[in-house]
Write a protein that holds these residues in place. Structure first.
Motif, PDB file in Angstrom:
ATOM      1  N   PHE A  64      -5.081   0.994 -13.223  1.00  0.00           N
ATOM      2  CA  PHE A  64      -6.147   0.753 -14.187  1.00  0.00           C
ATOM      3  C   PHE A  64      -6.562   2.060 -14.865  1.00  0.00           C
ATOM      4  N   GLU A  65      -7.253   1.909 -16.008  1.00  0.00           N
ATOM      5  CA  GLU A  65      -7.685   2.984 -16.904  1.00  0.00           C
ATOM      6  C   GLU A  65      -6.536   3.390 -17.834  1.00  0.00           C
ATOM      7  N   SER A  66      -6.795   3.288 -19.142  1.00  0.00           N
ATOM      8  CA  SER A  66      -5.728   3.478 -20.132  1.00  0.00           C
ATOM      9  C   SER A  66      -5.133   4.882 -20.099  1.00  0.00           C
ATOM     10  N   ALA A  67      -5.966   5.912 -19.921  1.00  0.00           N
ATOM     11  CA  ALA A  67      -5.443   7.280 -19.908  1.00  0.00           C
ATOM     12  C   ALA A  67      -4.466   7.474 -18.755  1.00  0.00           C
ATOM     13  N   VAL A  68      -4.780   6.892 -17.611  1.00  0.00           N
ATOM     14  CA  VAL A  68      -3.899   6.988 -16.446  1.00  0.00           C
ATOM     15  C   VAL A  68      -2.598   6.235 -16.701  1.00  0.00           C
TER      16      VAL A  68
END
Length: 227
Positions: A64-68
């Motif tokens: 999860f989390e777009s940057a990751v």
């Protein structure tokens, strides 16, 4: 070994669009599952601790989390989109954060209820794009002739304005020739175009009109195709 990739998505989420653009640029197949963020299923909350999209499920393991997600895809798949040197990568990551800050301003732009606050949001957006105008180089992309990860981030940013421009001319891009050229180049990029469904403009406009905001009032006075 081929990874099984499933992108958990929302039809309007710009952060999902980043992941979809990245996956397309990497040339890998993936399945996409849309959910209703207003009625989040229990299975989604089990894999998304913050209750946000996107989530990328890799061989059954959720990220999860777009940057990751973007960094994971950059590290594990061919066709690199980051620059070669550590300093250049750091610079691009910083401007990616700048792109996220613009998304926050956009959320304020379509949410505020009164004319004064709306004008402040217009000013905040123009100030950021003025800063980008000073930063952009020869083009056609952010850092020259190669499409980079920082361009992935800005594709969904500019897409909002396709609908905003139908509602009114707010002067945000007036005189910003480099920014406008970059916007047009990203709009033509196949991965950016296909990151949303064909009904995205109508869905976004409906979303705006249901906000009970200053922009929704303006949107109610126009119809698609009018300025």
């Amino acid at each position: 070994m081929v990874m099984m990739l499933q992108l958990i998505s929302h039809v309007l989420c710009p952060y999902v669009q980043r992941a979809a653009i990245m996956l397309t640029e990497k040339g890998v197949e993936f399945d996409r599952t849309n959910i209703d963020l207003a009625d989040k299923p229990a299975w989604f909350l089990d894999i998304s601790p913050l209750g946000k999209t996107p989530v990328l499920i890799v061989d059954g393991f959720p990220i999860f989390e777009s940057a990751v997600i973007l960094e994971y895809l950059e590290e594990t798949l061919p066709n690199p989109l980051h620059p070669d040197t550590a300093l250049a990568r750091a610079e691009h990551r910083a401007w990616m954060e700048f792109g996220s800050a613009i998304l926050n301003d956009i959320a304020g732009f379509y949410s505020v209820a009164d004319a004064t606050s709306f004008d402040e949001k217009v000013c905040a957006l123009r100030t950021k794009f003025l800063r980008l105008e000073a930063e952009l180089r020869v083009g056609p992309y952010f850092d020259g002739d190669r499409f980079r990860l920082v361009d992935v981030v800005f594709g969904p940013v500019f897409r909002y304005f396709d609908v905003f421009d139908e509602i009114g001319d707010f002067g945000i891009f007036t005189g910003l020739t480099r920014v406008q050229a970059w916007r047009k180049e990203l709009e033509r990029r196949p991965s950016v175009r296909t990151a949303v469904t064909e009904d995205y403009p109508a869905l976004l406009r409906d979303f705006i009109q249901r906000r009970a905001s200053y922009l929704s009032v303006l949107a109610g006075k126009t119809s698609p195709g009018m300025v």
